[in-house]
Design a protein around this motif. Sequence first.
Motif, PDB file in Angstrom:
ATOM      1  N   ASP A   1       0.742  -1.149   0.107  1.00  0.00           N
ATOM      2  CA  ASP A   1       0.019  -0.170   0.133  1.00  0.00           C
ATOM      3  C   ASP A   1       0.923   1.357  -0.058  1.00  0.00           C
ATOM      4  OD1 ASP A   1      -1.583  -2.411   1.524  1.00  0.00           O
ATOM      5  OD2 ASP A   1      -3.102  -0.920   0.550  1.00  0.00           O
ATOM      6  N   PHE A   2       1.898   1.287   0.826  1.00  0.00           N
ATOM      7  CA  PHE A   2       2.794   2.142   0.759  1.00  0.00           C
ATOM      8  C   PHE A   2       4.170   1.854   0.134  1.00  0.00           C
ATOM      9  CE2 PHE A   2      -0.214   3.265   4.103  1.00  0.00           C
ATOM     10  CZ  PHE A   2      -0.767   4.331   3.526  1.00  0.00           C
ATOM     11  N   ARG A   3       4.926   2.450  -0.677  1.00  0.00           N
ATOM     12  CA  ARG A   3       6.182   1.869  -1.091  1.00  0.00           C
ATOM     13  C   ARG A   3       7.484   2.901  -1.052  1.00  0.00           C
ATOM     14  NH1 ARG A   3       4.989  -2.520  -4.226  1.00  0.00           N
ATOM     15  NH2 ARG A   3       2.910  -2.846  -4.802  1.00  0.00           N
ATOM     16  N   PHE A   4       8.658   2.624  -0.453  1.00  0.00           N
ATOM     17  CA  PHE A   4       9.783   3.239  -0.454  1.00  0.00           C
ATOM     18  C   PHE A   4      10.172   2.759  -1.866  1.00  0.00           C
ATOM     19  CE2 PHE A   4       8.808   3.551   3.858  1.00  0.00           C
ATOM     20  CZ  PHE A   4       9.104   5.139   4.219  1.00  0.00           C
ATOM     21  N   GLU A   5      10.699   3.633  -2.927  1.00  0.00           N
ATOM     22  CA  GLU A   5      11.444   3.178  -3.982  1.00  0.00           C
ATOM     23  C   GLU A   5      12.287   4.289  -4.349  1.00  0.00           C
ATOM     24  OE1 GLU A   5       7.361   1.050  -6.270  1.00  0.00           O
ATOM     25  OE2 GLU A   5       7.661   3.238  -6.352  1.00  0.00           O
ATOM     26  N   ARG A   6      13.039   4.165  -5.490  1.00  0.00           N
ATOM     27  CA  ARG A   6      14.046   4.936  -5.848  1.00  0.00           C
ATOM     28  C   ARG A   6      13.768   5.388  -7.564  1.00  0.00           C
ATOM     29  NH1 ARG A   6      18.866   5.906  -3.585  1.00  0.00           N
ATOM     30  NH2 ARG A   6      18.707   3.964  -2.631  1.00  0.00           N
ATOM     31  N   SER A   7      13.987   6.828  -7.822  1.00  0.00           N
ATOM     32  CA  SER A   7      13.858   7.067  -9.167  1.00  0.00           C
ATOM     33  C   SER A   7      14.867   6.894 -10.106  1.00  0.00           C
ATOM     34  CB  SER A   7      13.660   8.708  -9.187  1.00  0.00           C
ATOM     35  OG  SER A   7      14.804   9.131  -9.048  1.00  0.00           O
ATOM     36  N   GLU A   8      14.744   7.044 -11.382  1.00  0.00           N
ATOM     37  CA  GLU A   8      15.987   6.635 -12.200  1.00  0.00           C
ATOM     38  C   GLU A   8      17.279   7.636 -11.861  1.00  0.00           C
ATOM     39  OE1 GLU A   8      15.525   5.304 -16.753  1.00  0.00           O
ATOM     40  OE2 GLU A   8      14.198   6.422 -16.005  1.00  0.00           O
ATOM     41  N   ALA A   9      16.869   8.810 -11.252  1.00  0.00           N
ATOM     42  CA  ALA A   9      17.960   9.666 -10.984  1.00  0.00           C
ATOM     43  C   ALA A   9      18.803   9.152  -9.569  1.00  0.00           C
ATOM     44  CB  ALA A   9      17.439  11.198 -11.130  1.00  0.00           C
ATOM     45  N   GLY A  10      18.040   8.177  -8.948  1.00  0.00           N
ATOM     46  CA  GLY A  10      18.724   7.857  -7.696  1.00  0.00           C
ATOM     47  C   GLY A  10      18.005   8.360  -6.512  1.00  0.00           C
ATOM     48  N   ARG A  11      16.795   9.252  -6.723  1.00  0.00           N
ATOM     49  CA  ARG A  11      16.244  10.030  -5.408  1.00  0.00           C
ATOM     50  C   ARG A  11      15.235   8.835  -4.914  1.00  0.00           C
ATOM     51  NH1 ARG A  11      13.319  15.299  -6.954  1.00  0.00           N
ATOM     52  NH2 ARG A  11      13.287  15.498  -4.891  1.00  0.00           N
ATOM     53  N   LEU A  12      15.313   8.951  -3.519  1.00  0.00           N
ATOM     54  CA  LEU A  12      14.430   8.098  -2.718  1.00  0.00           C
ATOM     55  C   LEU A  12      12.881   8.814  -2.769  1.00  0.00           C
ATOM     56  CD1 LEU A  12      16.200   6.865   0.544  1.00  0.00           C
ATOM     57  CD2 LEU A  12      15.427   5.428  -1.467  1.00  0.00           C
ATOM     58  N   LEU A  13      11.886   7.868  -2.762  1.00  0.00           N
ATOM     59  CA  LEU A  13      10.565   8.481  -2.692  1.00  0.00           C
ATOM     60  C   LEU A  13       9.776   7.599  -2.179  1.00  0.00           C
ATOM     61  CD1 LEU A  13       8.596   7.139  -5.292  1.00  0.00           C
ATOM     62  CD2 LEU A  13      10.738   7.417  -6.355  1.00  0.00           C
ATOM     63  N   LEU A  14       8.544   8.064  -1.675  1.00  0.00           N
ATOM     64  CA  LEU A  14       7.457   7.310  -0.941  1.00  0.00           C
ATOM     65  C   LEU A  14       6.370   7.330  -1.590  1.00  0.00           C
ATOM     66  CD1 LEU A  14       6.390   5.641   1.537  1.00  0.00           C
ATOM     67  CD2 LEU A  14       6.225   7.848   3.036  1.00  0.00           C
ATOM     68  N   ARG A  15       5.582   6.566  -2.041  1.00  0.00           N
ATOM     69  CA  ARG A  15       4.437   6.491  -2.941  1.00  0.00           C
ATOM     70  C   ARG A  15       3.345   5.839  -2.417  1.00  0.00           C
ATOM     71  NH1 ARG A  15       2.870   3.383  -7.553  1.00  0.00           N
ATOM     72  NH2 ARG A  15       4.846   2.032  -7.312  1.00  0.00           N
ATOM     73  N   VAL A  16       2.199   6.147  -2.678  1.00  0.00           N
ATOM     74  CA  VAL A  16       0.954   5.478  -2.271  1.00  0.00           C
ATOM     75  C   VAL A  16       0.478   4.741  -3.280  1.00  0.00           C
ATOM     76  CG1 VAL A  16      -1.398   5.766  -1.654  1.00  0.00           C
ATOM     77  CG2 VAL A  16       0.134   7.464  -0.849  1.00  0.00           C
ATOM     78  N   GLU A  17       0.247   3.401  -3.236  1.00  0.00           N
ATOM     79  CA  GLU A  17      -0.271   2.401  -4.297  1.00  0.00           C
ATOM     80  C   GLU A  17      -1.366   2.977  -5.099  1.00  0.00           C
ATOM     81  OE1 GLU A  17       1.248  -0.089  -5.316  1.00  0.00           O
ATOM     82  OE2 GLU A  17      -0.216  -1.571  -6.140  1.00  0.00           O
TER      83      GLU A  17
END
Length: 353
Positions: free
Chosen positions: A131-147
Amino acid sequence: MAGDGLLVRVRPPLGRLTAPQAIGLAEAARLHGNGLVDLTNRAALQLRGVTEQGHGPLLRHLVALGLADHDPAREARRNFLLAPDSSPGDDTESIALSLIAHIDELPQLPSKIGIAIDAGPAPCLAAVPADFRFERSEAGRLLLRVEGRPLGSPTSVETAARDLIALARWFLATGGGASGRAARHEAPLPTAADIAPAPSRPLSQLLAEASGPFHGIPFGQLDADSLIALAGKPHVTTLRLTPWRGLILEGGADRAEHASPDGLLRVDACPGAPACPQASVETRGLATRLAPLVEGSLHVSGCAKGCARQRPAGLVLTGRQGRFDLSRNARAGSPPETTGLTARQILALFGRP
Ligand code: SF4
């Protein structure tokens, strides 16, 4: 409570079992359950067939092994899924440890809500329920995303716990409890979300680069003896849980045996009869014999409930009154193309004499 007794879900902290923990868990499954251990599609473990008298001793056993928190409220909040290729000191494990340290501040979310910590070079858990995801962008930035939302908000290892707690509070304050899952919750996000996760890493690449061989487990179920044997394989230090019906044997050397989960994930079958009282047919033996004869996805279900697979499958066999209904591109229990088939007739239909 399931049809065959209590079901106890075990979420090892950081998603791995040391050899003593694996052996202790296997012994607990034998002592308090039916001796079988299931690996779930969220990389947790399940013990089945636990009696009411055995429940308390089992929980104490799990706490002593370091596999459960002694505080049920903390345990219920720790619904985390880590990328199976994380390692000590990397961002995925650092975020997980920070969340565990702040777990008392995390509001109690609905029980199905899961948090994927997937902060490797690119996501690998995008297809796994969360439901909530810690991921990384192509540029290497960390993000927190809601499903369900394509973009996430910036975060960091240092602020991850604070950011997740704020998002969980927003979810509850805006009626997320009634939605049940984040993907169904349409309230406006509390902060700007403008970072896209990088394209997912192929599973084959992740497993090729993992810290040990992938060991596939048909239907995600193994018995206590098999678990003990895996923990005792030469050079294996830990068993890493994955959501792909298999374990990564960290430190192990034998890479050739089960290199890919593709075949395992193509076939679904619930425990069927006699394990489940709702079932009137045996399922996994038929699925094993049928799998080489069919192309595409196969689902053999003990009844119309379809516990093993909620998505449609190319070929679906649903047990009913001791026989099978056959459907195609459907879910278990869908209107059948053919009814009243025996296992032998089904095998003959697909070319097995
Ligand atoms: S699908 Fe039916 S038979 Fe299979 S486990 Fe679920 S309830 Fe039991």
